[in-house]
Design an enzyme around this catalytic site. Structure first.
Site, PDB file in Angstrom:
ATOM      1  N   GLU A  26       0.832  -1.213   0.000  1.00 24.43           N
ATOM      2  CA  GLU A  26       0.000   0.000   0.000  1.00 24.43           C
ATOM      3  C   GLU A  26       0.865   1.261   0.000  1.00 24.43           C
ATOM      4  OE1 GLU A  26      -1.672   1.735   3.460  1.00 24.43           O
ATOM      5  OE2 GLU A  26      -1.183   0.024   4.721  1.00 24.43           O
ATOM      6  N   ASP A 139     -16.993   5.588  13.847  1.00 24.06           N
ATOM      7  CA  ASP A 139     -15.743   5.550  13.088  1.00 24.06           C
ATOM      8  C   ASP A 139     -15.153   4.149  13.077  1.00 24.06           C
ATOM      9  OD1 ASP A 139     -13.410   5.980  11.759  1.00 24.06           O
ATOM     10  OD2 ASP A 139     -12.683   7.590  13.058  1.00 24.06           O
ATOM     11  N   SER A 141     -13.038   1.693  10.276  1.00 22.52           N
ATOM     12  CA  SER A 141     -12.357   1.746   8.979  1.00 22.52           C
ATOM     13  C   SER A 141     -13.079   0.918   7.927  1.00 22.52           C
ATOM     14  CB  SER A 141     -10.928   1.233   9.122  1.00 22.52           C
ATOM     15  OG  SER A 141     -10.293   1.238   7.856  1.00 22.52           O
ATOM     16  N   ALA A 142     -13.121   1.453   6.714  1.00 24.75           N
ATOM     17  CA  ALA A 142     -13.646   0.683   5.572  1.00 24.75           C
ATOM     18  C   ALA A 142     -12.743  -0.507   5.247  1.00 24.75           C
ATOM     19  CB  ALA A 142     -13.790   1.589   4.351  1.00 24.75           C
ATOM     20  N   ASP A 143     -11.568  -0.568   5.871  1.00 23.85           N
ATOM     21  CA  ASP A 143     -10.724  -1.763   5.694  1.00 23.85           C
ATOM     22  C   ASP A 143     -11.523  -3.019   6.048  1.00 23.85           C
ATOM     23  OD1 ASP A 143      -8.661   0.024   5.195  1.00 23.85           O
ATOM     24  OD2 ASP A 143      -7.490  -0.498   6.982  1.00 23.85           O
ATOM     25  N   LYS A 160      -3.225  -1.326  15.615  1.00 19.07           N
ATOM     26  CA  LYS A 160      -2.618  -0.532  16.675  1.00 19.07           C
ATOM     27  C   LYS A 160      -3.587  -0.384  17.827  1.00 19.07           C
ATOM     28  CE  LYS A 160       0.926   1.998  14.348  1.00 19.07           C
ATOM     29  NZ  LYS A 160       0.593   2.099  12.919  1.00 19.07           N
TER      30      LYS A 160
HETATM   31  N1  PSU Z   1      -2.755   1.642  10.594  1.00 20.05           N
HETATM   32  C1  PSU Z   1      -1.459   1.882  10.808  1.00 20.05           C
HETATM   33  N2  PSU Z   1      -0.755   2.659   9.930  1.00 20.05           N
HETATM   34  C2  PSU Z   1      -1.342   3.171   8.819  1.00 20.05           C
HETATM   35  C3  PSU Z   1      -2.699   2.848   8.583  1.00 20.05           C
HETATM   36  C4  PSU Z   1      -3.354   2.083   9.483  1.00 20.05           C
HETATM   37  O1  PSU Z   1      -0.925   1.421  11.795  1.00 20.05           O
HETATM   38  O2  PSU Z   1      -0.687   3.895   8.049  1.00 20.05           O
HETATM   39  C5  PSU Z   1      -3.355   3.336   7.331  1.00 20.05           C
HETATM   40  C6  PSU Z   1      -3.658   2.153   6.403  1.00 20.05           C
HETATM   41  O3  PSU Z   1      -3.513   2.575   5.072  1.00 20.05           O
HETATM   42  C7  PSU Z   1      -5.127   1.868   6.703  1.00 20.05           C
HETATM   43  C8  PSU Z   1      -5.654   3.264   6.964  1.00 20.05           C
HETATM   44  O4  PSU Z   1      -5.811   1.236   5.644  1.00 20.05           O
HETATM   45  O5  PSU Z   1      -4.604   3.912   7.671  1.00 20.05           O
HETATM   46  C9  PSU Z   1      -6.931   3.236   7.771  1.00 20.05           C
HETATM   47  O6  PSU Z   1      -7.428   4.533   7.839  1.00 20.05           O
HETATM   48  P1  PSU Z   1      -8.933   4.780   8.313  1.00 20.05           P
HETATM   49  O7  PSU Z   1      -8.958   4.416   9.755  1.00 20.05           O
HETATM   50  O8  PSU Z   1      -9.171   6.214   8.039  1.00 20.05           O
HETATM   51  O9  PSU Z   1      -9.769   3.859   7.462  1.00 20.05           O
HETATM   52 MN    MN Z   2     -12.293   6.334   9.898  1.00 19.83          MN
END
Ligand code: PSU
Ligand code: MN
Length: 304
Positions: A26, A139, A141-143, A160
Site C-alpha cells: 500500500e 468511526d 475503517s472501511a478496511d 494498533k
Molecule cells: N494503521 C497503521 N498505519 C497506517 C494505517 C493504518 O498502523 O498507516 C493506514 C492504512 O492505510 C489503513 C488506513 O488502511 O490507515 C486506515 O485509515 P482509516 O482508519 O481512516 O480507514
Molecule cells: Mn475512519
C-alpha cells in the site's frame, strides 16, 4: 476525459502473466503513515524485502488520476514527497481518477485493487479497525467491510492499540474475515507483540498459509480475506510502558484538538513518532519489513 484504465508496471504485468509470485504493497503508509524523509527510504526497503524472498513488489497508488499497480521509483518518490496526496479508500478511487488527483491507497483500496488484478498476497503494517468511541462516532475503517468481500491474504501486525482492538476482532468475526496468527495464538498489537486477545487459529509456515488460500479458492464459499497476523518478537517491540504513556497522551491530544474522521490515524501515528523520539518509527519499519518478507514467502508458496 481522462483514460481511467488501471495501469500496470512492466515487471508486475509480466509476473502476473507468467504466474510468478507478486506481493501488493500500500502507499498510505508511505504518504500518511511514516514521516519524511524516512518514508521514501522505507518504501524502497519494503520493495527490496519482497524481492529478497523471490517475489515481485507491486506498490499501488494513484498518480494524476491514473491508478497504478506497480508504481515505479519516480511515482513512489512523488507520492512520498509531494504535498496534497489524498488518502484514498475504495469509495474515493473513481472520484480521484476523474479529478486527476495524486493519491495513496489504504488497506481497503489496495486490497480491492490488488485482488481485481489477480494478486493474492498483500503486505502492510497494521490494519485500520474500530476506533475507540466508535459507539458514538461510528468511526470504523472501511478496511474491515472491504476485507469481508476481497479474496486476498493480508500480512499485518494486527491493529494498533490506538484502536479498540477487541471490537475490531468482533467485527472481523461478524464480517466473516478469517484471522490466523503466524506461529502465535495471540493477536498482535502492532508496536507491541501481544495485543491482548486470543486467536482461534495459527499457521506455522508460509506453505500452510498458502494452503489456506488454496482451500478457500477450492471451496469457493468464503468471499473474504485471510488476515495473517505476524507479531514482532518480544525483544523487538516498543517498550510497553513507553507505549502505554504515549497512547494515553496521544488520545488526550486528539480529544483536545478535536481531530476526527480520516485524520485520526495519521495524527496518532505522527504523535507516536515524535513523542517516542523515533523509537516507534524504528519499530514500525521493522514490522513492515518483516511482513513484506513473510508475504513474499507466502506468495512464493502459493505460486508453486
Ligand atoms: N494503521 C497503521 N498505519 C497506517 C494505517 C493504518 O498502523 O498507516 C493506514 C492504512 O492505510 C489503513 C488506513 O488502511 O490507515 C486506515 O485509515 P482509516 O482508519 O481512516 O480507514
Ligand atoms: Mn475512519
Amino acid at each position: 476525459m481522462t483514460d481511467s484504465q488501471i495501469r500496470y508496471g512492466a515487471e508486475v504485468a509480466e509476473a502476473l502473466r507468467a504466474g510468478r509470485p507478486v506481493v501488493a504493497l500500500e502507499s498510505t503508509i508511505v504518504s500518511h503513515g511514516l514521516p519524511r524523509p524516512d518514508n521514501l527510504r522505507v518504501a524502497r526497503e519494503i520493495e527490496a524485502a519482497v524481492r529478497a524472498e523471490g517475489a515481485v513488489p507491486a506498490t499501488i497508488g494513484m498518480v494524476e488520476g491514473v491508478l497504478v499497480v506497480g508504481l515505479d521509483d519516480a511515482q513512489v518518490t512523488r507520492l512520498a514527497t509531494s504535498d496534497g496526496v489524498a488518502k484514498l479508500s475504495v469509495r474515493d478511487l473513481a472520484v480521484a481518477a476523474a479529478t486527476g488527483a495524486d493519491g495513496a491507497t489504504t488497506v481497503a483500496a489496495t486490497s480491492a485493487v490488488a485482488a481485481s488484478a489477480g494478486i493474492r498476497v498483500f503486505a502492510t503494517g497494521g490494519l485500520g479497525g474500530v476506533h475507540r468511541e466508535a459507539a458514538q462516532t461510528f468511526d470504523e475503517s472501511a478496511d474491515l467491510t472491504t476485507l469481508s468481500r476481497t479474496p486476498i491474504a493480508v500480512v499485518c501486525a494486527g491493529v494498533k492499540s490506538i484502536l479498540d482492538v477487541g471490537a475490531t476482532l468482533e467485527r472481523l468475526e461478524t464480517l466473516g474475515v478469517a484471522v490466523v496468527g503466524y506461529r502465535s495464538r495471540r493477536f498482535p498489537g502492532f508496536f507491541v507483540t501481544d495485543g491482548g486477545f486470543d486467536l482461534d487459529w495459527s499457521v506455522d509456515s508460509p506453505e500452510q498459509a498458502a494452503a489456506v488460500l488454496a482451500a478457500r479458492a477450492a471451496h469457493g464459499v468464503q468471499p473474504g480475506a485471510l488476515i495473517v497476523a505476524n507479531p514482532l518478537p518480544a525483544d523487538e517491540q516498543l517498550d510497553p510502558a513507553l507505549h502505554d504513556r504515549t497512547l494515553a497522551d496521544g488520545l488526550a491530544r486528539l480529544a483536545a484538538q478535536g481531530v476526527t474522521g480520516k485524520a485520526v490515524t495519521p495524527f496518532l501515528l505522527a504523535h507516536f513518532h515524535s513523542a517516542t523520539e523515533g523509537a516507534s518509527l524504528a519499530v514500525n519499519v521493522r514490522i513492515i519489513l518483516r511482513n513484506a518478507a513473510l508475504a513474499a514467502r507466502i506468495a512464493v508458496a502459493a505460486a508453486r
